[in-house]
Design an enzyme around this catalytic site. Structure first.
Site, PDB file in Angstrom:
ATOM      1  CD  GLU A 162      -2.947  -1.051   2.365  1.00  0.00           C
ATOM      2  OE1 GLU A 162      -2.858  -0.130   3.193  1.00  0.00           O
ATOM      3  OE2 GLU A 162      -3.812  -1.938   2.430  1.00  0.00           O
ATOM      4  CD  GLU A 355      -3.594  -5.664   3.857  1.00  0.00           C
ATOM      5  OE1 GLU A 355      -4.448  -4.842   4.259  1.00  0.00           O
ATOM      6  OE2 GLU A 355      -2.377  -5.466   3.920  1.00  0.00           O
TER       7      GLU A 355
HETATM    8  O1  IFM Z   1      -3.942  -2.938   9.246  1.00  0.00           O
HETATM    9  C1  IFM Z   1      -3.944  -2.424   7.942  1.00  0.00           C
HETATM   10  C2  IFM Z   1      -2.781  -2.993   7.152  1.00  0.00           C
HETATM   11  O2  IFM Z   1      -1.558  -2.755   7.779  1.00  0.00           O
HETATM   12  C3  IFM Z   1      -2.745  -2.380   5.771  1.00  0.00           C
HETATM   13  N1  IFM Z   1      -4.022  -2.483   5.118  1.00  0.00           N
HETATM   14  C4  IFM Z   1      -5.197  -2.090   5.860  1.00  0.00           C
HETATM   15  C5  IFM Z   1      -5.216  -2.765   7.224  1.00  0.00           C
HETATM   16  C6  IFM Z   1      -6.467  -2.340   8.010  1.00  0.00           C
HETATM   17  O3  IFM Z   1      -6.464  -0.964   8.230  1.00  0.00           O
END
Ligand code: IFM
Length: 440
Positions: A162, A355
């Site tokens: 990210e 994710e």
């Molecule tokens: O916890 C975070 C992660 O580190 C990166 N993506 C989003 C998740 C939830 O906010």
């Protein structure tokens, strides 16, 4: 029971046979053992008062550094194929730091769980700075060291996590480390992370790696209305969240002249940034409703957005929200994937959802089950629509240090008591285990 994967009337559709099922975590959020690594930008950020809502730090977190055998046993009991974790660059810089990942990778391999490390998940060594071009070269050196040590057992790699959020929250708005509030002057941090990604791909290839991806966060952006000002603002948000980070990687170009705002020899850098990938990782949580600027500061999903921004983020109405206040919109995942396929065609390699998850309190977490059930079905609709999706990772295995929210937002399939560090699998853990069994 609602969402029961064994419910014959409403079975979870079958995913392709070689689909990769996994869960994700990151080093700073779970490892603890901060005394056994050099500091990262997150250590200095959390040390300043008022930065983290509950005043906590990640010095201990889930103490995964010491309890990793228990956590690998949880992965094994869940029945996942793969575990996405991140490697802490500050730990690798410290004596004996790589030994920890050696042990973890051995433990995973022995349990039959494929290790999928992310090489940068926001915990930058404190003496480095993504505003400096040199950080990209330092990143590639560190990646070579890690690949040289773990590449005999690790076969699937993720370069960076990210870069959009790390740029926006860490460098533009200052709600995350390193806490800069540069607004659009933060763009060089985006360029240097992307350059670091490209150089890392080269370093991994040089070490013999053949299965490399990135984890970019994306989501549909929905205009608040059909008014031209709202449509324009939503397109701008799409540019920042989606196109700015996807197009250099997939097409080798910055969209809409944004390259003119980047530092250095951008055309030469873009050749590096667009090194071919084996797959493209997408982190998806929710769509964003965007309207024209309202001329006032806005607080949204835990983030304070200044009045100067050329858009306003608004609540999507009539949908459930998580404890974080994020809207639950599974069909946004289908929309995102089909939009990417239509936009980028054969320039988009196979996709992995790196994710997807939600924050809810409680161990009998029926809302999390509903969220995951809905998103898996939405993902399957994208597969049916012809998007080449090869895997899905839930965020997250454990409740953990949720950055500026501290320990107040719980994303885990496994509850962690942050006093005793006891792990308790939630209802969603058993549900996912049954989903995976039914897919075999
Ligand atoms: O916890 C975070 C992660 O580190 C990166 N993506 C989003 C998740 C939830 O906010």
């Amino acid at each position: 029971m609602a969402n029961d994967p064994r419910d014959a009337a409403n079975p979870m559709p079958r995913f392709p046979a070689d689909f990769l099922w996994g869960v994700s975590t990151s080093a700073h959020q779970i490892e603890g053992a901060a005394d056994q690594r050099e500091p990262s930008v997150w250590d200095t950020f959390t040390a300043a008062p008022g930065r983290v809502k509950d005043g906590s730090t990640a010095a201990v977190a889930c103490d995964h550094y010491h309890r990793y055998p228990e956590d690998v046993a949880l992965l094994s009991g869940l029945g996942v194929d793969a575990y996405r974790f991140s490697i802490s660059w500050p730990r690798v810089n410290s004596p004996g730091g790589l030994d920890f990942y050696d042990r973890l990778v051995d433990e995973l391999c022995a349990a039959g769980v494929r290790p999928v490390p992310t090489l940068f998940h926001w915990d930058l060594p404190v003496r480095l700075d993504w505003l400096e071009r040199d950080t990209a070269a330092r990143f590639a050196e560190y990646v070579s060291v890690v690949a040289g040590r773990l590449g005999d057992r690790v076969t699937k790699w993720i370069t960076v996590n990210e870069p959009a959020e790390h740029t926006l929250l860490g460098h533009a708005l200052g709600t995350h480390a390193p806490g800069r509030q540069l607004l659009f002057d933060a763009l060089p941090a985006a360029h240097h992370q992307l350059l670091g990604h490209g150089l890392a791909v080269q370093a991994l290839r040089a070490a013999g790696a053949t299965d490399i991806g990135i984890a970019n966060s994306h989501g549909p952006t929905w205009p608040a209305s059909r008014e031209p000002a709202d449509v324009e603002a939503a397109a701008f948000y799409d540019l920042l969240l989606n196109r700015l980070f996807a197009e250099p990687v997939l097409l080798g170009e910055y969209p809409e002249g944004l390259g003119d705002l980047m530092p250095g020899d951008v055309q030469a850098d873009l050749k590096v940034i667009s090194e071919p990938l084996d797959w493209y990782g997408i982190n998806y949580y929710a769509p964003t409703k965007v309207g024209a600027p309202q001329g006032t500061e806005i607080e949204f999903g835990g983030i304070r957005m200044p009045a100067e921004l050329p858009f306003s983020v608004q609540q999507i109405e009539d949908v459930p929200v998580t404890d974080f206040g994020w809207p639950v919109v599974p069909e946004g995942l289908t929309e995102l994937l089909t939009t990417f396929r239509n936009r980028y065609g054969d320039r988009l390699p196979p996709v992995v959802i790196t994710e997807n998850g939600c924050s809810y309190e409680g161990v009998d977490d029926q809302e999390r089950i509903a969220y995951l059930d809905g998103h898996l079905r939405a993902l399957h609709r994208a597969v049916e629509a012809g998007v080449d999706v090869r895997g899905y990772f839930v965020w997250s295995l454990l409740d953990n240090f949720e950055w500026a929210e501290g320990y107040e937002r719980r994303f885990g399939l496994v509850h962690v008591d942050f006093e005793t560090l006891a792990r308790t699998p939630k209802a969603s853990y058993a549900w996912l285990r049954d989903v995976l069994r039914a897919q075999r």
